[in-house]
Design a protein around this motif. Sequence first.
Motif, PDB file in Angstrom:
ATOM      1  N   THR A 173       0.809  -1.216   0.000  1.00 44.99           N
ATOM      2  CA  THR A 173       0.000   0.000   0.000  1.00 44.99           C
ATOM      3  C   THR A 173       0.840   1.263   0.000  1.00 44.99           C
ATOM      4  O   THR A 173       0.345   2.332  -0.347  1.00 44.99           O
ATOM      5  CB  THR A 173      -0.911   0.029   1.231  1.00 44.99           C
ATOM      6  OG1 THR A 173      -0.099  -0.121   2.407  1.00 44.99           O
ATOM      7  CG2 THR A 173      -1.937  -1.085   1.174  1.00 44.99           C
ATOM      8  N   GLY A 174       2.084   1.170   0.401  1.00 43.01           N
ATOM      9  CA  GLY A 174       2.973   2.330   0.579  1.00 43.01           C
ATOM     10  C   GLY A 174       3.097   3.257  -0.602  1.00 43.01           C
ATOM     11  O   GLY A 174       2.821   4.417  -0.490  1.00 43.01           O
ATOM     12  N   PRO A 175       3.494   2.791  -1.787  1.00 44.54           N
ATOM     13  CA  PRO A 175       3.941   1.423  -2.038  1.00 44.54           C
ATOM     14  C   PRO A 175       5.401   1.216  -1.644  1.00 44.54           C
ATOM     15  O   PRO A 175       6.128   2.175  -1.404  1.00 44.54           O
ATOM     16  CB  PRO A 175       3.774   1.289  -3.554  1.00 44.54           C
ATOM     17  CG  PRO A 175       4.037   2.666  -4.072  1.00 44.54           C
ATOM     18  CD  PRO A 175       3.515   3.607  -3.029  1.00 44.54           C
ATOM     19  N   THR A 176       5.767  -0.064  -1.599  1.00 44.05           N
ATOM     20  CA  THR A 176       7.156  -0.438  -1.372  1.00 44.05           C
ATOM     21  C   THR A 176       7.853  -0.598  -2.714  1.00 44.05           C
ATOM     22  O   THR A 176       7.331  -1.269  -3.607  1.00 44.05           O
ATOM     23  CB  THR A 176       7.228  -1.765  -0.595  1.00 44.05           C
ATOM     24  OG1 THR A 176       6.592  -1.594   0.666  1.00 44.05           O
ATOM     25  CG2 THR A 176       8.670  -2.195  -0.393  1.00 44.05           C
ATOM     26  N   ALA A 177       9.004   0.030  -2.862  1.00 42.03           N
ATOM     27  CA  ALA A 177       9.754  -0.038  -4.114  1.00 42.03           C
ATOM     28  C   ALA A 177      10.907  -1.024  -3.974  1.00 42.03           C
ATOM     29  O   ALA A 177      11.688  -0.935  -3.030  1.00 42.03           O
ATOM     30  CB  ALA A 177      10.290   1.334  -4.486  1.00 42.03           C
ATOM     31  N   THR A 178      10.993  -1.947  -4.931  1.00 39.16           N
ATOM     32  CA  THR A 178      12.083  -2.926  -4.951  1.00 39.16           C
ATOM     33  C   THR A 178      12.771  -2.866  -6.301  1.00 39.16           C
ATOM     34  O   THR A 178      12.114  -2.943  -7.341  1.00 39.16           O
ATOM     35  CB  THR A 178      11.536  -4.353  -4.731  1.00 39.16           C
ATOM     36  OG1 THR A 178      10.797  -4.393  -3.519  1.00 39.16           O
ATOM     37  CG2 THR A 178      12.680  -5.357  -4.677  1.00 39.16           C
ATOM     38  N   THR A 179      14.085  -2.703  -6.293  1.00 36.32           N
ATOM     39  CA  THR A 179      14.831  -2.699  -7.554  1.00 36.32           C
ATOM     40  C   THR A 179      14.743  -4.069  -8.208  1.00 36.32           C
ATOM     41  O   THR A 179      15.019  -5.089  -7.575  1.00 36.32           O
ATOM     42  CB  THR A 179      16.298  -2.336  -7.300  1.00 36.32           C
ATOM     43  OG1 THR A 179      16.361  -1.025  -6.739  1.00 36.32           O
ATOM     44  CG2 THR A 179      17.102  -2.369  -8.588  1.00 36.32           C
ATOM     45  N   VAL A 180      14.349  -4.080  -9.464  1.00 31.32           N
ATOM     46  CA  VAL A 180      14.181  -5.346 -10.175  1.00 31.32           C
ATOM     47  C   VAL A 180      15.550  -5.865 -10.619  1.00 31.32           C
ATOM     48  O   VAL A 180      16.254  -5.198 -11.375  1.00 31.32           O
ATOM     49  CB  VAL A 180      13.257  -5.175 -11.393  1.00 31.32           C
ATOM     50  CG1 VAL A 180      13.125  -6.490 -12.139  1.00 31.32           C
ATOM     51  CG2 VAL A 180      11.892  -4.669 -10.957  1.00 31.32           C
TER      52      VAL A 180
END
Lengths: 169, 124
Positions: A13-20
């Motif tokens: 929901t944050g959203p949370t960002a993750t490097t792909v």
Amino acid sequence: MAATVVWKQYTSTGPTATTVSASPFLFGTDDSYNAGATYPVLRPASSSNYSYETTFGPSASGTFTSLSNWKFYSDGSSGLGTGLGIAGKALTQASYAQATGTQGQTATQISGGTDLFTYTSGSPLTLTGTISSAGAGTVQYLRCQASVASTASIGTSSSETFTLQWDET
Amino acid sequence: MLLAWTALYTDGRTVTGRLPEDLPGASVPRDGLVSFTLAQGSPDAGWTPILTVDLADHERLVFRRRMMSSTGFSALVPQAVGLIVGSYDTTTDRSSLLYLHGDGTMSLRVATADVAPEPHEVAS
């Protein structure tokens, strides 16, 4: 030096960002990074099942003034295999919502999505916005969803490659 | 063969840089910039001008590097595929741009409205 640009996947929901960094990236049925590695899309007995909607966005670091004129496109032909597809659309960051569905099975078909293989260099998908300094930016997200029809083969599909283009100042 | 550039101002001041490490971005003020020259060569062999943009008072330099990366949504490995050089007309809100493509070809766009100037390109 040129800017360093990476894809981020946005979840929760944050959203949370993750490097792909997964290669290949696997669409799946969970609101988590590279979900397909753990929760693939269940092939249906009829019709189609869908991955959770998956949200990507470009993120930049390094020394630059601005990154703009973002375009996303394919080679115009899907090599994923029979019964498989990817649809997507540009999404304002403010419109982001957490992806939902039935974990390990399917999700609701994306609203307003277009087959990504219809976007070509001559007719690309525009991601509106500019990254004006390292880490700061308002470029639209790319919201995607994979589809699996009953005609698809069991197992991981063939990989596909797209092109992301931008202008750097 | 390397690329270098020189920005010349009304007061005779110059700012220089080399590509790919020095893009004429926000660190190169547009106000008072009257001429921008792109040159090819090397420090040893010297530099040969290949393109000059002369700017009137109401025009501002536009300079961009086009980047591209193939992606399977995994790691991006950007590569420069072209340069965009030209001017933005502050009175008409239009840009005239020369696209120098990586394959050696060029294309010219005149008085186009779909290339918006970046803030640093019009700041005074």
